[in-house]
Design a protein around this motif. Sequence first.
Motif: not given
Length: 600
Positions: A39-65
């Motif tokens: 499963k690869e994290l897809a990062m849509p275009t036009g996202m702000t840095d804060a939104q990207k950081a939030d997406r990455i944090s949640r993706f890591k959280r899913e793997a940890q869970a």
Amino acid sequence: MSSPPTTLGQYQIIREIARSNDIVYEAYDPLMNRRVAVKELAMPTGMTDAQKADRISRFKREAQAAGTLNHTNIMTVYSFAEEAGRIFMAMEYLDGHTLRNEIDTKGFVPIDRAIQIALAVLEGLGHAHSKGVIHRDIKPDNIQILSNSEVKITDFGIARLTFQPNLTMDGQVFGTPSYMSPEQVVGRDIDARSDLFSLAVVLYEMISGSKPFPGDSVVSITYAIMNKEPQQPTQATWSLWQVLSRALDKSPQLRYASAADMIEALRDAERQAVSGTMGNQPAQTGSYAPYGTYTPAVAAPPPVPYSQPPSPYPTAYNPYQPQPPVHQTPYGYNTTGYPVQQSPYGLGHTMPPPGPLPIYYPPPPRPPLLKPETIVFLRKMAIAALILGALFALVFVGFFALVNSFQHTASLQKDRTIASQISSLDPHLTLEDRIDKANQLLSQLPVRSRPESARAVAAIYEQVGKRALAENDTASAEGYFKKGIDLDKSNPKLYSNLGKLYETIAFKDASDLTTQANLLVQSGDNWIHAQEMETDPQMRDQYGEAGAAALVSAAQRMQQAGSVSSVDLRDMLYRARDAAPPTSSARGVIQQMLTQLGGQ
């Protein structure tokens, strides 16, 4: 669509399986010689840095869970890695089909199979909850049934890890509406009992083919979850319905406390179904009472044998048994000349001695333990003790009231001092630095003794939120305004700014009518909150005008989308009419729409 990569890390990509928020590939792990899903994290275009950081944090959280769990009924996560800017995780490859496919194909699931699937999911949830993981999105789409009939829980994308800080802000809602618990709908803290509610919804849908809280829009579904009770499916037996009713209770405290408790209840229901005792509520036995009082049946006493050996002990007297006849003379005496009497000891008939009966004189009464004058003295002493105790209690209460008054006065003085320091912070500091310093000063006070300081910090959050809104950073602006409201719930400016924010998002960013309508409802609610908090009559009218306009726009979009009933539309328009000032131009539009809907 771009072609899939040939490799990701050590994994050789075979084909793309699915694509939504993320991309899932079928792959081969040459090191372990096994087929995996990547499963690869897809990062849509036009996202702000804060939104990207939030997406990455949640993706890591899913793997940890999922990675912390190791259970037969939970999909296994093998690894998490990042390579050349691509973030991915490797998982167990699952064949078969989802429970959603089975329900959609067959219409419903037989009760015995449905119970087995629910038990398997509960086993997995029990393991996850014991590790501090709350799934938060149990639904048929996230339950995989393998070709060997094993059941797996998948997709821990919005799971809550109780041993880590929460990524979800207060009031944010995550999950699939039809399967959310009441506490999940309103954005409150949830625990394992929320997952049990969601599983009960899935079990209800399996056996009946329909959801317990139906609706044609998110608004109607969540309203049903919060306010309506599900109907018993005709396929559900009485014992199974008792399990479902408890698991679907609105209050978490009245549901099963753990997955293990619900497993035990389901297994009891299953055993009753096999033994034939499960079904309608057991019929009561007893006599019919025409006025509603039930008389239970009483079992007959055991039969007495025809012949019993004689007892060596005398038989006690029973007045309800027939007695042997006594032959008396015309004058009431037996042949011996004495009246017959019954012995109180059960020894048969006895004869009193001849002659007159003796006269019984009762003994004189005992003297009182206390003299009258002693009783009067003790009463006076008791009254005096009560008066002294009451005086002591009054003094004690007054002393503590005085101490509390001094403490309260000191707390208010300190609150004023801290508020003055917050208001006089260096204006050359950045707003973020001012917030940090203000929160440090605010932490010196107890929560209940800092009204002025909290208002001062809320004012800074309002400034930061306005700046973020001007920079089109709506997510940060929303967070700042909500933090300000948490500190100062009587500040109308914070509510009006939040209403303006939701209105901006609705008209600029929302892509469909339903999303726009929901955002406009939130906008109208915040404008009306601001109207309720405002004391200036002119500002109250401005806020009411804005709130009414937002609710009218929301009603028009919902009517166009057909996503809400006419009853809900009328309620929304009544709220808009109550908020609108008497001279508002919106009142004519509201009345026209109400007339079309059959309202007044």
